[in-house]
Motif scaffolding. Structure first.
Motif, short mmCIF file in Angstrom:
data_model
loop_
_atom_site.label_atom_id
_atom_site.label_comp_id
_atom_site.label_asym_id
_atom_site.label_seq_id
_atom_site.Cartn_x
_atom_site.Cartn_y
_atom_site.Cartn_z
N ILE A 100 -8.34 9.40 -2.06
CA ILE A 100 -8.63 10.34 -0.98
C ILE A 100 -10.12 10.65 -0.84
N ASN A 101 -10.99 9.85 -1.48
CA ASN A 101 -12.42 10.05 -1.22
C ASN A 101 -12.79 9.31 0.07
N ASN A 102 -14.07 9.20 0.35
CA ASN A 102 -14.51 8.69 1.65
C ASN A 102 -14.72 7.18 1.71
N ASP A 103 -14.37 6.45 0.65
CA ASP A 103 -14.64 5.01 0.61
C ASP A 103 -13.90 4.24 1.70
N MET A 104 -12.59 4.48 1.83
CA MET A 104 -11.78 3.65 2.71
C MET A 104 -12.18 3.83 4.17
N LEU A 105 -12.48 5.04 4.59
CA LEU A 105 -12.88 5.25 5.99
C LEU A 105 -14.22 4.60 6.27
N SER A 106 -15.16 4.68 5.33
CA SER A 106 -16.47 4.05 5.55
C SER A 106 -16.33 2.53 5.63
N ILE A 107 -15.45 1.95 4.81
CA ILE A 107 -15.21 0.50 4.86
C ILE A 107 -14.62 0.11 6.22
N ALA A 149 -12.45 -4.97 -9.16
CA ALA A 149 -11.83 -5.47 -7.93
C ALA A 149 -10.33 -5.68 -8.12
N MET A 150 -9.91 -6.01 -9.34
CA MET A 150 -8.50 -6.26 -9.60
C MET A 150 -7.76 -5.05 -10.18
N PHE A 151 -8.46 -4.25 -11.01
CA PHE A 151 -7.75 -3.23 -11.78
C PHE A 151 -8.41 -1.84 -11.74
N ASP A 152 -9.50 -1.72 -11.05
CA ASP A 152 -10.28 -0.48 -11.08
C ASP A 152 -10.59 -0.13 -12.55
N GLU A 153 -10.52 1.14 -12.91
CA GLU A 153 -10.97 1.54 -14.25
C GLU A 153 -9.84 1.81 -15.23
N LEU A 154 -8.66 2.12 -14.74
CA LEU A 154 -7.61 2.63 -15.64
C LEU A 154 -6.36 1.78 -15.68
N ILE A 155 -6.33 0.69 -14.96
CA ILE A 155 -5.18 -0.21 -15.05
C ILE A 155 -5.51 -1.29 -16.07
N TYR A 172 -2.37 12.25 -5.74
CA TYR A 172 -3.75 12.20 -5.22
C TYR A 172 -4.80 12.33 -6.30
N TYR A 173 -4.44 12.81 -7.48
CA TYR A 173 -5.43 13.04 -8.54
C TYR A 173 -5.40 11.94 -9.62
N ILE A 174 -4.59 10.89 -9.42
CA ILE A 174 -4.47 9.81 -10.39
C ILE A 174 -5.27 8.60 -9.90
N ARG A 175 -6.02 7.96 -10.82
CA ARG A 175 -6.82 6.77 -10.51
C ARG A 175 -7.71 6.99 -9.28
N GLN A 176 -8.40 8.10 -9.28
CA GLN A 176 -9.31 8.44 -8.19
C GLN A 176 -10.75 8.32 -8.67
N HIS A 177 -11.68 8.47 -7.71
CA HIS A 177 -13.10 8.47 -8.05
C HIS A 177 -13.73 9.76 -7.53
N ARG A 221 0.83 -1.21 0.00
CA ARG A 221 0.00 0.00 0.00
C ARG A 221 0.86 1.26 0.00
N PHE A 222 1.89 1.24 0.81
CA PHE A 222 2.77 2.40 0.90
C PHE A 222 3.47 2.67 -0.43
N GLY A 223 3.94 1.61 -1.09
CA GLY A 223 4.57 1.78 -2.39
C GLY A 223 3.60 2.37 -3.41
N TYR A 224 2.34 1.90 -3.36
CA TYR A 224 1.34 2.43 -4.27
C TYR A 224 1.08 3.91 -4.00
N VAL A 225 0.97 4.27 -2.73
CA VAL A 225 0.72 5.67 -2.36
C VAL A 225 1.89 6.56 -2.81
N LEU A 226 3.11 6.09 -2.62
CA LEU A 226 4.28 6.87 -3.05
C LEU A 226 4.27 7.12 -4.55
N ALA A 227 3.81 6.12 -5.31
CA ALA A 227 3.87 6.21 -6.77
C ALA A 227 2.67 6.92 -7.38
N THR A 228 1.64 7.19 -6.56
CA THR A 228 0.37 7.66 -7.11
C THR A 228 0.00 9.03 -6.57
#
Length: 503
Positions: free
Chosen positions: A212-219, A371-377, A92-97, A83-90
Motif C-alpha cells: 500500500i505504499n506509492n510504488d505501484m501507482l508511480s510505476i 525481484a523474485m522474493f522481496d525481503e522476507l520470502i 496490509y502490514y505484512i511484507r510491506q516497505h 495478484r488477487f489471491g496474494y492480496v487476499l492472503a496478505t
C-alpha cells in the motif's frame, strides 16, 4: 422472391478482446464487491483458477483457436487471479516497505491516516515524520477511498485493508498498458504472449499489488508515459502531449523517481522538432503546453516544502552507518564485482537481522533476489518453496540474459517494428534507471536500498525487447523454443512459489 434479412451476430470474444481497459475495470469492480466476503476464506480457490485458465489456453492452442486477443485475455485473467489471491492472503502490514500501521506513529499508513482525518496536506516540516516527505497523490487517493468506504458503513479497519484493492487495480492496469505497448510494435503470436506472460506472472508485480505504499501507482504512471511518448512520437498531436504531461506530472506527484521516463520523452521531442523544423512554432506551442501542465504537477510538492521549510526537492532520509543493514564497509570493488558462490547458493535476499549469514551487499544480486522474493520470502519462512524458489530464481537469470542479448541485438540491427529513435528512447530509460539504481545503492549503502522497486523499468524494457527479438527472428525455431521454454518454467515456478506462500 423473399428477401432474407441477414442477422448480424454479436461476437462476444471480439468485443471483450478489443476493450481490455473496460474488462480490467469490470473485473476490479467485481473484486471490490466480493473482497470482504472472501477475506475470511483461504485464497486457494482463487489460485486454482490460474492452472484451469492455462489448460483452457492449451486446449484452444491445440485446436488452433487461440487468437492473440484470447491469449492476452487469458494472461490478464491469470495475472489478475495471482495478484488477487496474494492480496487476499496478505494483510496490509505484512511484507510491506516503510508502511507501518494505520494506528502507528510513522510510515505510509500513518500518512494516509493523516490525510483521511485532517483533509489537508501536512502543515509542518515533512521531515518530522518518517515517509511524509513523499508527494501526496497516492496517499490522497487512498485517504479518499477510505472516506468513501467508511461513508458506506465499512469499518475503518476494513477500509484501511481495502487500500490494497487500489494497488491491485494499478498492477492489473500495468498489464493492460504493457499489452498496448506490445501491440504498438505490432507484436503478435508468441512474440506478444511471452513478454505479456512474463509481466503477468512476474513476482515483483504480484508483491507490489499488495503493497500500500506509492510504488505501484508511480510505476503505472511511468508505463503510461512510455506508451504516450511512443504514440506522440508517431503521431504528434496536442491532445497526446497533454496526456503525456499529465502522466509524467502525476507520476512525479506520486513518487519523484517517475522523472526517469522524462529524458526519453525529451529525446522524442527533439527528434520530432528537428524533422519538422519548418513548422517549429507549432511544436514549440505543444512543448509550452506540456511544461505548463507537467512542471507544476511534478515539482509543486517539492517547491512547496522547499519554500516553507527548506526541504531539498530531492530529499531522502539517510539511514545511519551504524544500522544493522549497513554494507558500506565493503569496498566498491566488492559491491560491484563480487559474485562469490555463497551469493548463488542462497538465492533469497540476505539480512543478518533476519538470521541470514551475511548482509546482501552486491546491488545486482540484490536486484535479482528481491525481484523474485522481496525481503522476507525465503525457505526459513516458507520451507515448502524449497526447490521451486531456486528454479524461479535461475529461470529469471536466464531470461535476464536473453533480455540483455535481445536489447543489444535489436539495437544493432534494422527492424521494421521499431526505429532508431524508439531504440534510443528505451536505451536512455534503461541506462538512466540502472545508473540511478546503482547511485542510490552506493550513496545509501544499506541492504534495503538494493531492491527491484527502485528499478522496475528494467523489467518492462527487457520483456519488450525479448518480444522484439523473437519477432525479428521468426524463422529461428531453436531461439524461439529456448525463450518459450524458459518463460514457461519461469511462469510455472512463480505460480507454485506464490501459491505456497499464500495457501
Amino acid at each position: 422472391m423473399e428477401i432474407q434479412k441477414s442477422k448480424k451476430k454479436i461476437n462476444f470474444y471480439k468485443i471483450v478482446g478489443s476493450h481490455p481497459y473496460l474488462i480490467t475495470f469490470l473485473v476490479c469492480l467485481m473484486t471490490i464487491l466480493v473482497y470482504h466476503e472472501l477475506q475470511e476464506h483461504s485464497p486457494i480457490a482463487i489460485f486454482v483458477i490460474v492452472p484451469l485458465l492455462a489448460l483452457i489456453g492449451l486446449f484452444l492452442y491445440i485446436k488452433r483457436k487461440l487468437t492473440d486477443r484470447m491469449s492476452a485475455l487469458l494472461l490478464f485473467a491469470m495475472g489478475f487471479f495471482l495478484r488477487f489471491g496474494y492480496v487476499l492472503a496478505t494483510p496490509y502490514y505484512i511484507r510491506q516497505h516503510d508502511v507501518g500501521r494505520f494506528k502507528g506513529d510513522s510510515g505510509h499508513a500513518v500518512y494516509i491516516t493523516y490525510l483521511y482525518e485532517n483533509l489537508h496536506l501536512p502543515n509542518f516540516d515533512v521531515r518530522e515524520i518518517w515517509q511524509f516527505y513523499h508527494p501526496p497523490l497516492h496517499h490522497s487517493i487512498a485517504a479518499a477511498w477510505m472516506r468513501l468506504l467508511t461513508a458506506c458503513g465499512i469499518s475503518l479497519e476494513h477500509a484501511g485493508e481495502s487500500v490494497q484493492l487500489l494497488t491491485l487495480a494499478y498492477s492489473c492496469l500495468c498489464m493492460v498498458i504493457f499489452y498496448r505497448i506490445l501491440r504498438h510494435f505490432r507484436l503478435k503470436g508468441a512474440s506478444m504472449a511471452i513478454p505479456l506472460g512474463m509481466i503477468a506472472f512476474h513476482p515483483t508485480f504480484i508483491l507490489l499489488s499488495g503493497s500500500i505504499n506509492n510504488d505501484m501507482l508511480s510505476i503505472t504512471f511511468m508505463l503510461a508515459s512510455v506508451l504516450l511518448t511512443l504514440k506522440w512520437y508517431r503521431n504528434p498531436q496536442t491532445a497526446t502531449i497533454l496526456k503525456l504531461a499529465l502522466t509524467i506530472g502525476l507520476g512525479m506527484m506520486t513518487k519523484l523517481s517517475a522523472w526517469m521516463v522524462a529524458p526519453a520523452a525529451a529525446a522524442a521531442f527533439l527528434v520530432v522538432l528537428y524533422r519538422n523544423r519548418r513548422h517549429a512554432l507549432a511544436f514549440m506551442k505543444q512543448f509550452v503546453l506540456f511544461g505548463i501542465v507537467c512542471v507544476p504537477l511534478g515539482l509543486g510538492w517539492g517547491v512547496r516544502n522547499l519554500i516553507r521549510w527548506g526541504v531539498p526537492i530531492t530529499y531522502v532520509p539517510m539511514l545511519s552507518s551504524k544500522s544493522v543493514q549497513y554494507v558500506g564497509d565493503h569496498s566498491l570493488w566488492q559491491r560491484l564485482f563480487d559474485f562469490s558462490p555463497k551469493q548463488w547458493l542462497y538465492v533469497y535476499d540476505c539480512f543478518e537481522m533476519y538470521g541470514q549469514a551475511y548482509n546482501e551487499y552486491n546491488p545486482l544480486m540484490g536486484l535479482f533476489k528481491t525481484a523474485m522474493f522481496d525481503e522476507l520470502i525465503n525457505t526459513e519462512n516458507f520451507p515448502e518453496i524449497t526447490g521451486f524458489g531456486e528454479v524461479l530464481f535461475f529461470s529469471q537469470i536466464l531470461l535476464a540474459l536473453f533480455a540483455v542479448i535481445a536489447i543489444i541485438t535489436v539495437c544493432r540491427r534494422q527492424s521494421i517494428y521499431i526505429d532508431r529513435t524508439e531504440k534510443l528512447m528505451f536505451c536512455m530509460t534503461y541506462g538512466i534507471t540502472l545508473i540511478s539504481y546503482y547511485s542510490f545503492c552506493i550513496a545509501f549503502a544499506h541492504v534495503c536500498t538494493q531492491n527491484v522497486r527502485y528499478a522496475t523499468p528494467l523489467i518492462f524494457i527487457g520483456c519488450l525487447f525479448v518480444g522484439l527479438w523473437m519477432r525479428n527472428n521468426k524463422k529461428s525455431v531453436i531461439l524461439r523454443t529456448l525463450i518459450c521454454a524458459a518463460a514457461a518454467v519461469f511462469m510455472a515456478a512463480s505460480f507454485i512459489v506464490y501459491a505456497c506462500v499464500c495457501c
